[in-house]
Design a protein around this motif. Structure first.
Motif, PDB file in Angstrom:
ATOM      1  N   ASN A  88       2.938  39.097  55.643  1.00 47.51           N
ATOM      2  CA  ASN A  88       2.379  38.473  54.444  1.00 47.51           C
ATOM      3  C   ASN A  88       3.312  37.395  53.906  1.00 47.51           C
ATOM      4  OD1 ASN A  88       0.122  40.069  54.503  1.00 47.51           O
ATOM      5  ND2 ASN A  88       0.976  41.613  53.128  1.00 47.51           N
ATOM      6  N   PHE A  89       4.591  37.703  53.891  1.00 50.77           N
ATOM      7  CA  PHE A  89       5.558  36.736  53.373  1.00 50.77           C
ATOM      8  C   PHE A  89       5.681  35.523  54.313  1.00 50.77           C
ATOM      9  CE2 PHE A  89       7.217  40.771  51.466  1.00 50.77           C
ATOM     10  CZ  PHE A  89       6.938  40.447  50.153  1.00 50.77           C
ATOM     11  N   ILE A  90       5.643  35.788  55.603  1.00 48.19           N
ATOM     12  CA  ILE A  90       5.744  34.698  56.571  1.00 48.19           C
ATOM     13  C   ILE A  90       4.548  33.766  56.425  1.00 48.19           C
ATOM     14  CG2 ILE A  90       5.578  34.170  59.036  1.00 48.19           C
ATOM     15  CD1 ILE A  90       7.288  36.668  59.553  1.00 48.19           C
ATOM     16  N   GLN A  91       3.386  34.340  56.342  1.00 43.09           N
ATOM     17  CA  GLN A  91       2.171  33.553  56.241  1.00 43.09           C
ATOM     18  C   GLN A  91       2.216  32.634  55.016  1.00 43.09           C
ATOM     19  OE1 GLN A  91      -1.198  36.118  56.805  1.00 43.09           O
ATOM     20  NE2 GLN A  91      -2.175  34.482  57.949  1.00 43.09           N
ATOM     21  N   GLU A  92       2.753  33.155  53.924  1.00 45.95           N
ATOM     22  CA  GLU A  92       2.848  32.349  52.705  1.00 45.95           C
ATOM     23  C   GLU A  92       3.694  31.092  52.920  1.00 45.95           C
ATOM     24  OE1 GLU A  92       5.530  33.686  49.503  1.00 45.95           O
ATOM     25  OE2 GLU A  92       3.820  33.541  48.163  1.00 45.95           O
ATOM     26  N   ASP A  93       4.754  31.213  53.691  1.00 48.83           N
ATOM     27  CA  ASP A  93       5.645  30.075  53.854  1.00 48.83           C
ATOM     28  C   ASP A  93       5.279  29.180  55.037  1.00 48.83           C
ATOM     29  OD1 ASP A  93       7.877  28.564  52.970  1.00 48.83           O
ATOM     30  OD2 ASP A  93       9.059  29.342  54.641  1.00 48.83           O
ATOM     31  N   THR A 122      10.325  23.189  44.378  1.00 48.39           N
ATOM     32  CA  THR A 122      10.645  23.194  45.805  1.00 48.39           C
ATOM     33  C   THR A 122      10.020  24.455  46.429  1.00 48.39           C
ATOM     34  OG1 THR A 122      12.643  24.541  45.646  1.00 48.39           O
ATOM     35  CG2 THR A 122      12.884  22.191  45.201  1.00 48.39           C
ATOM     36  N   ARG A 123      10.428  24.739  47.674  1.00 48.37           N
ATOM     37  CA  ARG A 123       9.951  25.969  48.326  1.00 48.37           C
ATOM     38  C   ARG A 123      10.875  27.149  48.030  1.00 48.37           C
ATOM     39  NH1 ARG A 123      10.655  24.636  53.452  1.00 48.37           N
ATOM     40  NH2 ARG A 123      10.334  26.751  54.168  1.00 48.37           N
ATOM     41  N   LYS A 124      11.841  26.958  47.158  1.00 45.94           N
ATOM     42  CA  LYS A 124      12.674  28.093  46.719  1.00 45.94           C
ATOM     43  C   LYS A 124      11.902  28.899  45.686  1.00 45.94           C
ATOM     44  CE  LYS A 124      17.052  25.827  47.713  1.00 45.94           C
ATOM     45  NZ  LYS A 124      18.211  25.103  47.194  1.00 45.94           N
ATOM     46  N   THR A 125      11.057  29.782  46.147  1.00 47.21           N
ATOM     47  CA  THR A 125      10.211  30.554  45.253  1.00 47.21           C
ATOM     48  C   THR A 125      10.321  32.032  45.612  1.00 47.21           C
ATOM     49  OG1 THR A 125       8.348  30.383  46.755  1.00 47.21           O
ATOM     50  CG2 THR A 125       8.543  28.663  45.085  1.00 47.21           C
ATOM     51  N   THR A 126       9.920  32.872  44.690  1.00 44.30           N
ATOM     52  CA  THR A 126       9.981  34.309  44.938  1.00 44.30           C
ATOM     53  C   THR A 126       8.954  34.696  45.993  1.00 44.30           C
ATOM     54  OG1 THR A 126      10.404  34.446  42.563  1.00 44.30           O
ATOM     55  CG2 THR A 126      10.148  36.514  43.758  1.00 44.30           C
ATOM     56  N   PRO A 127       9.390  35.366  47.069  1.00 49.01           N
ATOM     57  CA  PRO A 127       8.446  35.702  48.135  1.00 49.01           C
ATOM     58  C   PRO A 127       7.245  36.493  47.617  1.00 49.01           C
ATOM     59  CG  PRO A 127      10.687  36.071  48.886  1.00 49.01           C
ATOM     60  CD  PRO A 127      10.765  35.764  47.417  1.00 49.01           C
ATOM     61  N   GLY A 128       6.065  36.072  48.020  1.00 47.62           N
ATOM     62  CA  GLY A 128       4.849  36.798  47.697  1.00 47.62           C
ATOM     63  C   GLY A 128       4.043  36.192  46.568  1.00 47.62           C
ATOM     64  N   ILE A 129       4.668  35.433  45.701  1.00 48.23           N
ATOM     65  CA  ILE A 129       3.913  34.902  44.555  1.00 48.23           C
ATOM     66  C   ILE A 129       4.133  33.406  44.384  1.00 48.23           C
ATOM     67  CG2 ILE A 129       3.799  37.072  43.277  1.00 48.23           C
ATOM     68  CD1 ILE A 129       6.102  36.015  41.552  1.00 48.23           C
ATOM     69  N   ARG A 130       4.375  32.711  45.508  1.00 42.94           N
ATOM     70  CA  ARG A 130       4.619  31.279  45.408  1.00 42.94           C
ATOM     71  C   ARG A 130       3.489  30.543  44.708  1.00 42.94           C
ATOM     72  NH1 ARG A 130       6.276  28.374  50.737  1.00 42.94           N
ATOM     73  NH2 ARG A 130       8.353  29.142  50.131  1.00 42.94           N
ATOM     74  N   GLU A 131       2.253  30.868  45.077  1.00 40.79           N
ATOM     75  CA  GLU A 131       1.149  30.101  44.500  1.00 40.79           C
ATOM     76  C   GLU A 131       1.126  30.208  42.975  1.00 40.79           C
ATOM     77  OE1 GLU A 131      -3.096  31.538  45.079  1.00 40.79           O
ATOM     78  OE2 GLU A 131      -2.026  33.114  46.184  1.00 40.79           O
ATOM     79  N   GLU A 172      14.283  30.375  58.054  1.00 41.84           N
ATOM     80  CA  GLU A 172      15.286  29.894  57.105  1.00 41.84           C
ATOM     81  C   GLU A 172      14.927  30.158  55.635  1.00 41.84           C
ATOM     82  OE1 GLU A 172      15.847  25.680  57.260  1.00 41.84           O
ATOM     83  OE2 GLU A 172      17.578  25.690  55.890  1.00 41.84           O
ATOM     84  N   ARG A 173      13.856  29.562  55.192  1.00 39.83           N
ATOM     85  CA  ARG A 173      13.567  29.604  53.746  1.00 39.83           C
ATOM     86  C   ARG A 173      13.231  31.024  53.277  1.00 39.83           C
ATOM     87  NH1 ARG A 173      15.333  28.628  50.049  1.00 39.83           N
ATOM     88  NH2 ARG A 173      16.382  27.032  51.243  1.00 39.83           N
ATOM     89  N   LEU A 174      12.459  31.744  54.081  1.00 37.13           N
ATOM     90  CA  LEU A 174      12.055  33.085  53.669  1.00 37.13           C
ATOM     91  C   LEU A 174      13.274  34.005  53.540  1.00 37.13           C
ATOM     92  CD1 LEU A 174       9.931  35.149  52.946  1.00 37.13           C
ATOM     93  CD2 LEU A 174       9.556  35.572  55.373  1.00 37.13           C
ATOM     94  N   SER A 175      14.158  33.964  54.533  1.00 37.55           N
ATOM     95  CA  SER A 175      15.321  34.853  54.444  1.00 37.55           C
ATOM     96  C   SER A 175      16.227  34.415  53.292  1.00 37.55           C
ATOM     97  CB  SER A 175      16.069  34.880  55.776  1.00 37.55           C
ATOM     98  OG  SER A 175      16.408  33.580  56.192  1.00 37.55           O
TER      99      SER A 175
END
Lengths: 282, 282, 282, 282, 282, 282
Positions: free
Chosen positions: B12-17, A127-136, B92-95
């Motif tokens: 950076n984190f926002i852009q990822e999501d 899902t999109r529940k991933t650690t911020p910054g290293i999703r890919e 939502e998801r990022l926070s």
């Protein structure tokens, strides 16, 4: 070919671990050493290309003994390394942190995939529940484990979720999504009832996601979709409250995809280590 | 005051999501909505300032109900939010990913800290085994849980580890470290025997880390240090193979610090959720 | 809500136009002035949110008179602005460059969309032939013009192109794509013959793209797909050599999507200008 | 020597086109292939060094057959490439987008330069109307076409424009500019009348730009400057409403520079393509 | 208006000074305090806008008592500040480092400018010998001190230096520069003899720089230029070995510009300090 | 091993000096040349690894004749270089600016260190008064000069300064610091009286910094600490108003560390130059 990590990305990670003046690395003699990265437990490996990109950055020669997605056993060697000792010390923790974290995800994913495979053709997805910054990279670990990465971000495919239903109603949301979607994108609707599942399928969404339903509710919903002649028109995904214990039960309900945030947020790192070759072999 | 995250980092984190074209956010009507972030399990909260920085970025008004380090129970509200619906969906998801991941670390840390506190004054500390890219936030979660962050990177204090001993010998490594260290830094030596512990302490390191020793070996080493009159000159840290089960045993050995990579790499996310206020209250 | 441009992105663009010491901006008196951005030709406007993000950065108050996708006529005002004169001069060229470039794309897209609409339900779509660095904004301009953005990058959906066929053959490529694709992604195959179109459709691709075929070849291919019972299973896209002159001919062939790189690479900027309010009104 | 693009810049462009998981590139077999980039129309080439920087990034071997500013004909080869197929696919669109866009600008510029050369010594120059983010590359394309790049940004030289005149008056603006300018910078004044042109020249500006004047007004203004003995003290530039049709007329007015935003904002991409070598040669 | 520092730039500087976990800032009580920044020596102030940008970032209210370029005396207040104590501590060193460093440059520049003004109309200018990373701010400090910034980088104007002469000869270099220069740029030639000065002036360079000549050689060269009727066609700059002691001698030689790297590389910081208001006033 | 500068950092510095279109570099013939960087005064060299990183970036071959911390004399060669002439010109100013600035700091530091060594074992240390953006390099220059870098940023060790005392009182501040500090960090308290020095030492701080005290006050304070049996428990640092003239006096007071902001903010650049080899040798 180019590794799966851009050089600018690597530098951010390096800077985080090195800081301004890493005396504990610089203080070693300026000699060439050999080292190995090896497993201290059975696991599925992921992140090999990322480790390679880090080694490349530090001009470390490496021989890769294992590819992403392969199982290793306790004491198996993953990389043989050769470089000046300073560079080995600088690359050690960062490469291990990636390999350990991602192999943990791959290992848990593989467990789930194998459990499902025993009783179903269903796909296991993240899902999109991933650690911020290293999703890919976490998504790549899921793939290494045999899972499906699901969408990478909010722009990938269009997903109508509970908050959309609360804000604008399911029907409205689907209409709006179809109006705004590119023809290259799939539309997915998350629903909590068979009625909504049928509505969504009739309106032409590509994927129906049954959220937080019990296995029996899911079976009954799939049946109703079949009865309406809609079963083959949609991919049916289930999610919510699924864990390694109850996974098989869900897998047998006739659905296509089981998505589990826990592939990532409950994964524990694989235990890997780097050791100078002499000490490792003695 | 300024939140613990720089604005450039957040982007950076926002852009990822978000990706390039987040239709599923943009398709909701342009109205103001209220929402809550709440707990779906008992846990210790961490990451509150990071969530606030994200809300600030999206111009979301918030009322914080809980501070970092506080325990919450299932259904407790952590934030009340008010903003246009697009922004709520975008944040939502990022926070939640930050709050869930960090609260998981804080919760596990708190458990360990409480277990130790029952039988010892020892401090529970993290290591450099952290998820690449967000170490500073994971260290803050350890602090929220009552733990010690240990050093943030290779430049923070000087740590002599097994690979140093393999490359240049313990004595040599300590000499070199003392020569290169700033007077503002502490020096720590990782050892695997009482003999080396005594050597390191005699040479004036600030911290001796007993690596992978059994509780009885640790007790005996501490005793020997005391016998040599060195116990009060060094901080004694233990690490390696310590988990929630055997933690108490280690805590009783008379040492000062127990460091555990598992605070971070075995932590599972806390289950938190965001819901539109109407649905949450009904 | 948050504009469609992150603040860090804007700074890069600002830096490009300002340089280190913009005397020609700084030399004006420190007074508040009013200005308008207006059209010097009929066109469809795009980029309004990006201009707003730039105005926000420079603390310029603005009233937007036109939304993305709206047609304006010569002399129509798009923005009324109020700010210190230094900031107006600093924001002028950058906002006009975005508005002019993007409105040019929106205008050409609208022309094509209207031409197609007269004789068909087909969608007009862009391609990945976009100006490096601002693809997301050019795609938004296509949307403002009524077109479909097509995929944003190589990871969005899977597209099998001529070079894939040359390297691995069409059948092989489709098999591999199906094996590797996420269930959330569509697969598209570019083909150059009816035979290949039928093969691709039979193998279950979501979109068949007929590349560089003449209108009559397209009509015949669509007919063959229908004859095989495959027409409703695939979206049929055409591309290659289509321009404003022959667009109608292609639109009438019974296909679903016409994709044209020229929406972007042959678009000419719309002529827009900023003028101090006094001079504009006199 | 170092190419005209920094490695960090390239990564931004690569990231835009690749996204997180480019299956369509990764799915090809891991073999070495040869390819060519060739022209599908007559044009003047620009952007060759940028393409090379991209090839370098992807470890693609290349032979450059054409330099910036050279004319090619339909089917002429610009680059011969050799690399693993994955890298070729990854570099394809980005290098073509740069080459196509920039060669389009160079081709249009060359057309204008040649038209002017037939009847005048005047220089053809660009303006600051450039695509945000890639101005430096577009200016290089103008140079490749034989044009003058004009200033790169607001800090390069000091230009007094219509909004300056509206805000502070021409005389005032020139005084202020002379006071603030570095001795290394030129000062340019845009005027709309012969009177202002004479005023500016008398006050010692380096360049007078006649804005939106008709050819006959320009001829008369140049004559008046000569009459006042000012003609040799200033460079005379004309701009506004000049296009390929009326260019010659303006060129004959005795001025030094013709600046045209349209070199960039009306340029259409050159049609270039990449093909695997076998298919290209067959 | 927008300050002379982009927000992204500020963050880099902040990150350098804050690190990951600034306990010494965070440990103070969460109260509002007032502070002043004041001078501990007589000096010319520069960097005021940069300090303001830093204060803005930390939400610190400020009253500026002095503008760039103004002289202050020991104990004069430059800023009055009001903010939470954490933010004051975080902004303290960074703002002082900028103000101290830049005011040092402005003060030394002013000294030189005043020394020159007593005996000449010549301009005092900086060079490209600046501290890497903050050239634009150092150049602004030179301007605040009354000096000319000279060119900001290698692309600003074209300067032919000793290494050019060594590589390609002066005449060749001038020819090439004239061929490649934009009409918006000045060309400067550095020479070491009167003969070369005359050659350069005859060939039409805008600025002749007499490098490392003695005052008497300079006087004789200026005279020769005048004799050839070239004096008014070129700006004459001198550089090399000029310091505060011999400055007047050079100033009297009839040249236009004296450029001194030492304005920056021999400047010593002005002594400024921040103090809580109570302590400052007691 | 990897140089002490990340590639991304270098690019920022390069971009600052090159700008968009460096004609003066590009105009030289495309040939290979040899050059030397040499000293024009006696000095201690620092920044050699940074220069090497710049040379690497530009593919310049180099032979390093001197290491960081070594003394050179007028005319001594520091680097021999070989590369195409364009690259030499591009690397010249940036490498010299780093080497000149940092060698200036190293030279001043060495002077201070030698002066202290004649009469004391005390260490000479830097402070956080550093040029924004390049602190890490300036600290390395201090190390090259034989000094101690002191802490790199606010998170390195905990320092209680005058503003802390003003805000919360010394005792309170120490208590809070001890509560919040990691066991890996040292705590330093700045004091202005013997009483406070004793208080701080008794409370267990690691370092006491005597601020702005006269040599006789320092001697008396050190004596009192000894009398209380605290002298060996703390490192005693002095700072404030110490310069090359009075340094020896302070060095003899029996303290451990003398910290001087002036190592950096009063250092003047070392005079270094690059010359083509032929001209250098003739």
């Amino acid at each position: 070919p180019v590794k799966r990590m851009l050089r600018g990305q690597i530098e951010n990670f390096i800077q985080e671990d090195l800081g301004y003046h890493d005396i504990s690395c610089q203080m070693v003699p300026d000699t060439i050493a050999e080292a190995v990265i090896f497993a201290k437990q059975d696991c599925v490996i992921a992140g090999v290309e990322i480790a390679e990109a880090i080694f490349d950055y530090f001009d470390i020669e490496y021989t890769r003994k294992v590819a992403d997605g392969e199982k290793v056993q306790n004491n198996d060697v993953i990389f043989e390394l050769k470089a000046d000792t300073v560079s080995l010390l600088r690359a050690e923790r960062l490469s291990l942190n990636f390999l350990g974290h991602l192999s943990g995800i791959a290992t848990l994913t593989r467990d789930c995939v194998e459990a499902v495979n025993e009783c179903s053709e269903a796909v296991v997805a993240a899902t999109r529940k991933t650690t911020p910054g290293i999703r890919e990279f976490e998504k790549l670990a899921v793939i290494a484990g045999g899972g499906d990465p699901h969408r990478f971000n909010l722009s990938d495919s269009i997903m109508i979720k509970d908050n959309h239903r609360n804000i604008m109603g399911l029907e409205n949301a689907i209409l709006k999504a179809k109006e705004m979607a590119s023809f290259t994108q799939k539309i997915e609707a998350e629903v909590e009832s068979a009625t909504d599942a049928i509505l969504a399928a009739k309106m032409g969404v590509d994927i129906v996601m049954l959220d937080n339903m019990s296995p029996s509710e899911i079976i009954s919903t799939v049946e109703k979709l079949r009865h309406e002649g809609l079963r083959n028109r949609v991919i049916v995904e289930v999610s919510g409250g699924i864990n390694t214990e109850n996974l098989a039960e869900y897998a047998k309900t006739g659905i296509d995809v089981i998505s589990m945030g826990s592939l990532i947020h409950k994964a524990q790192w694989a235990d890997l280590s780097m050791e100078m070759k002499d000490s490792f072999m003695s």
